[in-house]
Write an enzyme that holds these catalytic residues in place. Structure first.
Site, PDB file in Angstrom:
ATOM      1  N   PRO A  92       0.805  -1.305   0.110  1.00 37.85           N
ATOM      2  CA  PRO A  92      -0.067   0.073   0.180  1.00 37.85           C
ATOM      3  C   PRO A  92       0.737   1.196  -0.096  1.00 37.85           C
ATOM      4  CG  PRO A  92      -0.209  -1.091   2.160  1.00 37.85           C
ATOM      5  CD  PRO A  92       0.396  -2.206   1.318  1.00 37.85           C
ATOM      6  N   GLU A 119       3.473  -7.351   8.752  1.00 38.34           N
ATOM      7  CA  GLU A 119       3.654  -5.736   8.342  1.00 38.34           C
ATOM      8  C   GLU A 119       4.652  -5.532   7.446  1.00 38.34           C
ATOM      9  OE1 GLU A 119       2.796  -3.143  10.487  1.00 38.34           O
ATOM     10  OE2 GLU A 119       1.320  -4.655  11.258  1.00 38.34           O
ATOM     11  N   ARG A 161      -3.670  -9.586 -19.819  1.00 32.62           N
ATOM     12  CA  ARG A 161      -4.486  -9.496 -21.239  1.00 32.62           C
ATOM     13  C   ARG A 161      -4.204  -8.538 -22.217  1.00 32.62           C
ATOM     14  NH1 ARG A 161      -7.718  -4.832 -20.732  1.00 32.62           N
ATOM     15  NH2 ARG A 161      -9.454  -5.892 -21.456  1.00 32.62           N
ATOM     16  N   ASP A 176     -10.567   0.577 -23.634  1.00 28.56           N
ATOM     17  CA  ASP A 176     -10.580   0.300 -22.374  1.00 28.56           C
ATOM     18  C   ASP A 176     -10.416   1.681 -21.483  1.00 28.56           C
ATOM     19  OD1 ASP A 176     -10.775  -2.282 -22.341  1.00 28.56           O
ATOM     20  OD2 ASP A 176      -8.712  -2.590 -22.137  1.00 28.56           O
TER      21      ASP A 176
END
Length: 273
Positions: A92, A119, A161, A176
């Protein structure tokens, strides 16, 4: 493309055997290797974590198992003839994973994923391998998961893809959301298929008009409407010069004006029409 994933939950990667990714593996377009990190532990409990230096809650993944696992994956890949490896660290605290980054990674021949738990991984592991190969620390969103395996699945599907031959129609990803080019800062608009009537709901007349120019314009207008409604931040970051006259006219109707710095801002109390 070769993919290596080092994880303490190999079973989490089973979805890589299904859908487009699974078919790409079966055709030999993707060479996927999933490694169990605990294979490089030597105590009776197969320990992969320890308490953090400096104190605090949680546990940190240890250096030795990761170092040995990554060395083994790299050696195996080189022996198999792979080249140009890069390490992808789902975290993150990484850079946002975008369609642009997916395109960049799709041009790499070998990705090594390091999904962490607890962590995270001792920072020295990342710093060590950054001296040997390119390292991408990527985040799939502003939230925290229990582990990085789900992020590996997201990144892999987004990248795979884009590989030649994976999609049945090579043009499928051109329109897209976020696709490089005309759709770089837009969300794809609504789509429709048969039957023409369903529960009293029809489809826009323009889609059965046969007029390709009008259809293209309608699709672009709908992309703008959806973007304004759901992701106005994408419009705010665009330069006005990147849009044609029709684009700018529609944005004006939707309540947006070009500012002095060449970007767009939304007029207060603007109402979409």
């Amino acid at each position: 493309m070769r993919l290596d994933v080092v994880t303490i939950f190999p079973e989490y990667l089973e979805p890589l055997n299904v859908s487009l990714v699974g078919k790409a593996r079966a055709r030999g377009q993707l060479d996927v290797h999933v490694h169990d990190l605990r294979d490089w532990t030597y105590d009776r409990h197969n320990t992969v974590d320890d308490t953090p230096y400096g104190g605090g809650p949680g546990m940190v993944m240890k250096t030795d198992p990761w170092g040995e696992a990554l060395d083994a994956a790299l050696a195996d890949g080189y022996e198999a003839g792979a080249h140009g490896p890069v390490m992808v660290v789902p975290t993150p605290s990484g850079r946002p994973f975008t369609q642009e980054l997916a395109v960049e990674l799709s041009e790499r021949p070998w990705l090594i994923f390091t999904p962490a738990r607890y962590e995270g991984i001792d920072r020295r592991v990342i710093d060590e391998y950054a001296t040997r190969i390119p390292v991408y620390e990527v985040s799939i969103g502003d939230y925290v998961l229990a582990g990085g395996e789900a992020a590996v699945l997201v990144v892999t599907e987004a990248v795979a893809r884009l590989l030649p031959g994976v999609l049945g129609n090579a043009e499928s990803h051109r329109d897209d959301s976020f696709a490089p080019g005309d759709m770089a800062n837009l969300l794809e608009g609504p789509v429709y298929t048969k039957p023409p009537q369903w529960r009293g709901r029809g489809i826009p007349d323009v889609l059965v008009s046969g007029h390709h120019g009008k259809i293209a314009r309608w699709r672009r207008d709908e992309a703008f409407r959806r973007t304004v409604r759901n992701r106005p931040d994408l419009i705010e970051r665009c330069e006005a010069s990147s849009f044609d006259k029709k684009d700018r006219e529609l944005l004006s109707i939707l309540g947006w004006k070009p500012s002095d710095d060449g970007r767009f801002w939304r007029r207060p109390q603007a109402v979409e029409e």
